[in-house]
Motif scaffolding. Structure first.
Motif, PDB file in Angstrom:
ATOM      1  N   ALA B  85       0.866  -1.191   0.000  1.00 24.16           N
ATOM      2  CA  ALA B  85       0.000   0.000   0.000  1.00 24.16           C
ATOM      3  C   ALA B  85       0.891   1.225   0.000  1.00 24.16           C
ATOM      4  CB  ALA B  85      -0.914   0.009   1.218  1.00 24.16           C
ATOM      5  N   LEU B  86       0.281   2.310  -0.344  1.00 21.80           N
ATOM      6  CA  LEU B  86       1.056   3.549  -0.356  1.00 21.80           C
ATOM      7  C   LEU B  86       1.472   3.902   1.067  1.00 21.80           C
ATOM      8  CD1 LEU B  86      -0.949   5.726  -2.911  1.00 21.80           C
ATOM      9  CD2 LEU B  86       1.285   4.667  -3.223  1.00 21.80           C
ATOM     10  N   PRO B  87       2.655   4.467   1.217  1.00 21.26           N
ATOM     11  CA  PRO B  87       3.103   4.833   2.570  1.00 21.26           C
ATOM     12  C   PRO B  87       2.278   5.999   3.103  1.00 21.26           C
ATOM     13  CG  PRO B  87       4.655   5.619   0.924  1.00 21.26           C
ATOM     14  CD  PRO B  87       3.660   4.794   0.191  1.00 21.26           C
ATOM     15  N   PRO B  88       2.246   6.140   4.414  1.00 24.00           N
ATOM     16  CA  PRO B  88       1.481   7.265   4.981  1.00 24.00           C
ATOM     17  C   PRO B  88       2.138   8.592   4.604  1.00 24.00           C
ATOM     18  CG  PRO B  88       2.722   6.119   6.684  1.00 24.00           C
ATOM     19  CD  PRO B  88       2.869   5.319   5.438  1.00 24.00           C
ATOM     20  N   LEU B  89       1.323   9.644   4.673  1.00 27.98           N
ATOM     21  CA  LEU B  89       1.812  10.956   4.285  1.00 27.98           C
ATOM     22  C   LEU B  89       2.815  11.481   5.318  1.00 27.98           C
ATOM     23  CD1 LEU B  89      -1.414  12.777   3.047  1.00 27.98           C
ATOM     24  CD2 LEU B  89       0.382  11.714   1.689  1.00 27.98           C
ATOM     25  N   ASP B  90       3.863  12.124   4.804  1.00 26.40           N
ATOM     26  CA  ASP B  90       4.829  12.800   5.663  1.00 26.40           C
ATOM     27  C   ASP B  90       4.602  14.303   5.704  1.00 26.40           C
ATOM     28  OD1 ASP B  90       7.505  10.606   4.565  1.00 26.40           O
ATOM     29  OD2 ASP B  90       6.147  10.460   6.287  1.00 26.40           O
ATOM     30  N   HIS B  91       3.514  14.758   5.109  1.00 24.27           N
ATOM     31  CA  HIS B  91       3.279  16.194   5.009  1.00 24.27           C
ATOM     32  C   HIS B  91       1.862  16.519   5.441  1.00 24.27           C
ATOM     33  CE1 HIS B  91       6.307  15.111   1.928  1.00 24.27           C
ATOM     34  NE2 HIS B  91       6.896  16.238   2.288  1.00 24.27           N
ATOM     35  N   THR B  92       1.698  17.764   5.788  1.00 20.09           N
ATOM     36  CA  THR B  92       0.378  18.324   6.052  1.00 20.09           C
ATOM     37  C   THR B  92       0.200  19.543   5.165  1.00 20.09           C
ATOM     38  OG1 THR B  92       1.261  19.663   7.857  1.00 20.09           O
ATOM     39  CG2 THR B  92       0.332  17.517   8.429  1.00 20.09           C
ATOM     40  N   PHE B  93      -1.045  19.842   4.878  1.00 20.25           N
ATOM     41  CA  PHE B  93      -1.351  20.935   3.948  1.00 20.25           C
ATOM     42  C   PHE B  93      -2.249  21.951   4.624  1.00 20.25           C
ATOM     43  CE2 PHE B  93       0.465  19.045   0.180  1.00 20.25           C
ATOM     44  CZ  PHE B  93       0.452  17.692   0.450  1.00 20.25           C
ATOM     45  N   ALA B  94      -2.109  23.187   4.207  1.00 21.14           N
ATOM     46  CA  ALA B  94      -2.938  24.263   4.754  1.00 21.14           C
ATOM     47  C   ALA B  94      -3.058  25.355   3.706  1.00 21.14           C
ATOM     48  CB  ALA B  94      -2.336  24.820   6.038  1.00 21.14           C
ATOM     49  N   GLU B  95      -4.190  26.016   3.733  1.00 24.34           N
ATOM     50  CA  GLU B  95      -4.399  27.099   2.772  1.00 24.34           C
ATOM     51  C   GLU B  95      -3.462  28.266   3.078  1.00 24.34           C
ATOM     52  OE1 GLU B  95      -8.506  27.898   2.131  1.00 24.34           O
ATOM     53  OE2 GLU B  95      -8.138  29.853   1.213  1.00 24.34           O
ATOM     54  N   HIS B  96      -3.205  28.459   4.350  1.00 24.81           N
ATOM     55  CA  HIS B  96      -2.241  29.468   4.756  1.00 24.81           C
ATOM     56  C   HIS B  96      -1.361  28.860   5.836  1.00 24.81           C
ATOM     57  CE1 HIS B  96      -4.567  32.443   2.530  1.00 24.81           C
ATOM     58  NE2 HIS B  96      -5.651  31.948   3.119  1.00 24.81           N
ATOM     59  N   ASP B  97      -0.075  29.187   5.791  1.00 21.87           N
ATOM     60  CA  ASP B  97       0.858  28.650   6.776  1.00 21.87           C
ATOM     61  C   ASP B  97       1.536  29.813   7.484  1.00 21.87           C
ATOM     62  OD1 ASP B  97       3.567  27.589   7.782  1.00 21.87           O
ATOM     63  OD2 ASP B  97       2.508  25.749   7.232  1.00 21.87           O
ATOM     64  N   ARG B  98       1.661  29.669   8.782  1.00 17.25           N
ATOM     65  CA  ARG B  98       2.230  30.768   9.555  1.00 17.25           C
ATOM     66  C   ARG B  98       3.702  31.025   9.196  1.00 17.25           C
ATOM     67  NH1 ARG B  98       2.056  26.254  12.726  1.00 17.25           N
ATOM     68  NH2 ARG B  98       4.027  25.602  13.691  1.00 17.25           N
ATOM     69  N   ASP B  99       4.412  30.009   8.753  1.00 19.75           N
ATOM     70  CA  ASP B  99       5.828  30.167   8.414  1.00 19.75           C
ATOM     71  C   ASP B  99       6.060  30.398   6.925  1.00 19.75           C
ATOM     72  OD1 ASP B  99       6.633  27.590  10.794  1.00 19.75           O
ATOM     73  OD2 ASP B  99       6.556  29.776  11.055  1.00 19.75           O
ATOM     74  N   ARG B 127      -4.953  26.038  -8.487  1.00 22.76           N
ATOM     75  CA  ARG B 127      -5.093  26.183  -7.051  1.00 22.76           C
ATOM     76  C   ARG B 127      -3.714  26.140  -6.414  1.00 22.76           C
ATOM     77  NH1 ARG B 127     -10.586  25.208  -6.087  1.00 22.76           N
ATOM     78  NH2 ARG B 127     -10.210  25.307  -3.845  1.00 22.76           N
ATOM     79  N   ALA B 128      -3.648  26.584  -5.205  1.00 24.57           N
ATOM     80  CA  ALA B 128      -2.367  26.594  -4.491  1.00 24.57           C
ATOM     81  C   ALA B 128      -2.596  26.248  -3.035  1.00 24.57           C
ATOM     82  CB  ALA B 128      -1.699  27.957  -4.606  1.00 24.57           C
ATOM     83  N   THR B 129      -1.604  25.598  -2.432  1.00 25.63           N
ATOM     84  CA  THR B 129      -1.651  25.237  -1.021  1.00 25.63           C
ATOM     85  C   THR B 129      -0.231  25.289  -0.458  1.00 25.63           C
ATOM     86  OG1 THR B 129      -2.343  23.548   0.573  1.00 25.63           O
ATOM     87  CG2 THR B 129      -1.336  22.771  -1.467  1.00 25.63           C
ATOM     88  N   TRP B 130      -0.158  25.258   0.865  1.00 26.13           N
ATOM     89  CA  TRP B 130       1.136  25.236   1.523  1.00 26.13           C
ATOM     90  C   TRP B 130       1.338  23.872   2.151  1.00 26.13           C
ATOM     91  CZ3 TRP B 130       4.575  28.943   0.708  1.00 26.13           C
ATOM     92  CH2 TRP B 130       4.132  30.188   0.273  1.00 26.13           C
ATOM     93  N   ARG B 131       2.479  23.289   1.890  1.00 28.07           N
ATOM     94  CA  ARG B 131       2.804  21.963   2.390  1.00 28.07           C
ATOM     95  C   ARG B 131       3.899  22.074   3.437  1.00 28.07           C
ATOM     96  NH1 ARG B 131       6.137  18.292  -1.474  1.00 28.07           N
ATOM     97  NH2 ARG B 131       7.753  19.539  -0.478  1.00 28.07           N
ATOM     98  N   ARG B 132       3.650  21.400   4.552  1.00 28.21           N
ATOM     99  CA  ARG B 132       4.634  21.397   5.640  1.00 28.21           C
ATOM    100  C   ARG B 132       5.081  19.969   5.873  1.00 28.21           C
ATOM    101  NH1 ARG B 132       6.130  24.283  10.375  1.00 28.21           N
ATOM    102  NH2 ARG B 132       4.976  26.085   9.605  1.00 28.21           N
ATOM    103  N   SER B 133       6.422  19.794   5.885  1.00 27.68           N
ATOM    104  CA  SER B 133       6.966  18.452   6.110  1.00 27.68           C
ATOM    105  C   SER B 133       7.151  18.207   7.603  1.00 27.68           C
ATOM    106  CB  SER B 133       8.312  18.306   5.379  1.00 27.68           C
ATOM    107  OG  SER B 133       9.290  19.115   6.010  1.00 27.68           O
TER     108      SER B 133
END
Lengths: 549, 208
Positions: B85-99, B127-133
């Motif tokens: 199976a695909l590995p779990p995600l190492d990232h989280t996404f947010a429409e806006h990121d504080r950093d 579309r656009a999003t912010w990805r945090r590892s």
């Protein structure tokens, strides 16, 4: 299995190929390839390079294609990677524009020294470090501009692939994105790198080391490498020995600082471009080479108008502990007979003894300098040597000597020198005088003999003369009959009192055992032979007639 | 180069988002956009091995379709680890990121993309999003849906981002009828709409 020579040569070949691709493929591809090369993934590095050339439709020459094919074969990658490379020997290489930035622009070397100071110290044979902005894009998926280039020159002991990787990693950790181009000294430079070096701003390796050092930063003004960029090939002038002797650490910086302080001069406002090579030579032999006789710490004699001086003389003098010759005059008052090294005058001040000139013509010949007479502060040249230019006001204040106009000095010395033959004859009645007398009696005689001349001396000079006599008396009391070796560091050269030459009756050189003059070869020479055991060397030179033959 | 092989390779590279380092993934996508699929076929298998990236069954079929036809090393392909199976995600996404770097006087990338893609044929949404590892790295991810020519649009938008200073651009150009991976689903769920192209998916839905 590749032998050891291939393991060393192949990364170098790949590195050189990457240098040839600089400015033609995008900078990140070069950086990634260099990283893969440094971590011993040569196959991925070469595959990345070949695929980037194909994807970017970047033409290469036939020779480059053949070299790339050899590299692909060497790493056992698929030869098909090279099949679709565009070969065009007549295709012009892209020319890029480089700049160090205008006054308001960020400097290309900003933060570089801090970022790479540590790694520069541990990497072998780093010769030079320069930074420049490239204002034109490179490659297909080119990054933004301006793009920073860090050009590193290594010597024979350096390993370019690892140097490029380590420097780039250091910059990346510091948040600086830059392409690190490592060029071996003496290697052929591409037009890309030549254009970059032509306007690059050089970073002093000492500055980089100081930036890393926890000690208080020393002023780097005037000690930086010259900002004049030049093709890497010219750095072949620096031999490997010199490169090894040039420590990129604070020690050399402090050594330069000592030159500055001993020369008692402010740090020059301009980079010591013309003098750095000379300064480099100075640094290469800090223990052997005296700084040039100029107020500027790193300036050689040519910069100050001083005549060239032979360093071994000064260092020889300092090694033997002999008081040095009189310090040099200011630039405008300098005579050709000026002895070297203002630092020697500092030594003189520290020893509280007036400086003494090398008294014999032989000595002067050895140092390539004409013989010089001691300064007026010294008790007159008993050798009758030509006069020496007076010290500058700065050095004079340090040594306690007062500045004296050369014409006046020449006239005065000329007056003093005239009785030289008389001094020779004056030695005649002295020859029967026992050399060993009671120190008190000797001092009384000297005081009497010098009484007439004291009126011509300044207070400071009189004080120095008094100290000299006391020192001589002290030495005689401690070691009256000991024959001192020519190179003994314990033997001070007592300059003759100015009045002694004027008054034959006061010519007591035998008494002190300090015979220097080659002009007293007649009766004095026989007198010296008579008291050869008591004769001492001057500046390492045995007295005339003391040696057989 | 067959369109099927190109499409399969593009889909394979989409599925490797978040699993292969961005620094390598964007370059492979650029090579594909430039027509260097044969060269990619030689490089990708070794990269997957060295980076210890495994593939699920669907991805092996894509590899077979895209890479084997262009001379990919069978031995290397056979050594790639197979995942259940695909590995779990190492990232989280947010429409806006504080950093996230934020331009107080506008978003230059959004302005440029709007100028380029508004009303463009074959483009649906931008579309656009912010990805945090997990390491705290924050990157901007562009999510574009297009009906055709996805590889070349990917290459174009990547070069635009690089020209603006983004060293490792993250551009996901998805076919409109493609089943997104968990990675893309999470990204879409936390994205903001920048502009729409000529292929407005809502318009298609209305008029279908």
């Amino acid at each position: 299995m590749a032998d050891s020579s291939d393991r060393i040569a192949l990364p170098i070949r790949v590195h050189e190929f990457l240098l040839a691709c600089a400015g033609r493929i995008d900078d990140d591809a070069l950086t990634d390839a260099r990283e893969l090369l440094a971590v011993a993934e040569l196959d991925r590095a070469i595959e990345l390079l070949a695929a980037s050339l194909v994807a970017g439709r970047i033409p290469v020459t036939a020779d480059e294609r053949d070299e790339l094919r050899d590299l692909v074969d060497a790493v056992r990658s698929a030869p098909a990677l090279v099949d679709r490379i565009i070969v065009n020997d007549s295709a012009p290489f892209p020319r890029h524009r480089f700049t160090a930035g205008l006054s308001d622009d960020p400097a290309p070397d900003a933060g570089i020294a801090d970022a790479v100071g540590r790694v520069i110290e541990v990497l072998p044979d780093i010769r030079a470090l320069s930074c420049v902005w490239r204002t034109t894009p490179a490659g297909g998926p080119s990054g933004s501009v301006p793009h920073r280039l860090v050009l590193v020159e290594t010597g024979p002991s350096g390993f370019a692939p690892s140097t490029a990787y380590r420097v780039e990693q250091s910059l990346r950790r510091a948040g600086i994105r830059a392409s690190v181009e490592v060029i071996a000294a003496g290697s052929e430079v591409t037009p890309y790198h030549a254009d970059a070096l032509a306007v690059a701003r050089r970073i002093s390796l000492r500055q980089a080391a100081v930036a890393r050092s926890p000690e208080p930063a020393e002023p780097a003004d005037g000690y930086d490498d010259p900002p004049s960029p030049r093709p890497v090939t010219t750095t072949r002038r620096r031999s490997g020995a010199h490169a090894e002797k040039r420590p990129p650490d604070t020690a050399s910086g402090r050594w330069q600082q000592r030159i500055a302080s001993s020369a008692d001069s402010p740090a020059p406002a301009e980079p010591a471009a013309a003098s750095f090579d000379a300064g480099g030579r100075q640094r290469h032999e800090p223990a052997m080479t005296m700084p040039p006789p100029a107020p500027s710490p790193a300036s050689p004699g040519s910069r100050t108008g001083l005549p060239p001086v032979s360093p071994p003389t000064a260092s020889a003098g300092s090694r033997t502990g002999l008081p040095p010759a009189s310090p040099p005059a200011s630039r405008t008052n300098l005579s050709p007979a000026t002895p070297p090294a203002t630092t020697r005058s500092a030594q003189a001040s520290r020893s509280a003894l007036p400086p003494v000139s090398p008294p014999t013509a032989t000595q002067g010949a050895r140092t390539n300098l004409p013989p010089v007479a001691p300064p007026p502060s010294a008790p007159g040249s008993r050798t009758g040597l030509p006069p020496v230019a007076p010290p500058s006001s700065r050095t004079a204040s340090r040594t306690g000597l007062s500045p004296v106009d050369p014409p006046a000095l020449a006239a005065e010395n000329g007056t003093r020198s005239r009785p030289a033959p008389a001094s020779a004859s004056a030695a005649e009645p002295v020859k029967d005088t026992p050399v060993q007398e009671a120190p008190a009696a000797k001092e009384a005689t000297v005081d009497k003999a010098a009484a007439d001349a004291e009126a011509d001396l300044s207070n400071r000079e009189r004080e120095l003369l008094r100290q000299l006599h006391e020192e001589l008396a002290k030495r005689e009391q401690s070691e009256p009959a000991e024959a001192v070796a020519p190179s003994s560091p314990q033997f001070p050269v007592a300059p003759p009192a100015p009045a002694e030459r004027a008054d034959p009756g006061t010519w007591q050189v035998d008494r002190t055992g300090t015979r220097h003059s080659a002009y007293s070869a007649g009766p004095a020479g026989s007198a010296w032979q008579h008291s050869a055991a008591e004769q001492t060397a001057v500046n390492g030179i045995p007295p005339y007639g003391s040696q057989p033959g | 180069m067959g369109e099927a092989a190109e499409s399969a390779c593009h889909e394979l590279l989409l599925r490797l988002a978040g699993r292969l380092p961005d620094r390598q993934l964007w370059r492979f996508r650029d090579w594909l956009a430039s027509g260097a699929l044969p060269e990619l076929s030689h490089v990708l298998p070794l990269t997957l091995l060295r980076e210890r990236v495994g593939l699920v069954d669907d991805e092996f079929r894509l590899v077979d379709t895209a890479l084997r036809a262009h001379g990919a090393d069978i031995g290397l392909l056979s050594s790639i680890r197979e995942l259940d199976a695909l590995p779990p995600l190492d990232h989280t996404f947010a429409e806006h990121d504080r950093d996230a770097p934020r331009a107080s006087l506008g978003d230059p990338l959004a302005v440029l993309l709007t100028a380029l893609l508004r009303g463009r044929p074959a483009v649906a949404e931008v579309r656009a999003t912010w990805r945090r590892s997990t390491h705290g790295m924050v990157n901007r991810v562009l999510l574009v849906t297009a009906v055709a020519d996805q590889p070349r649009l990917t290459g174009e938008l990547q070069r635009v981002q690089r020209a603006l200073g983004e060293a490792d651009p993250c551009v996901e150009v998805l076919p409109v009828d493609w089943t997104p991976t968990p990675y893309h689903q999470a990204a879409f769920a936390a994205s903001e709409l920048l502009c729409t192209g000529a292929e407005d998916p809502y318009a298609q839905l209305v008029h279908s």
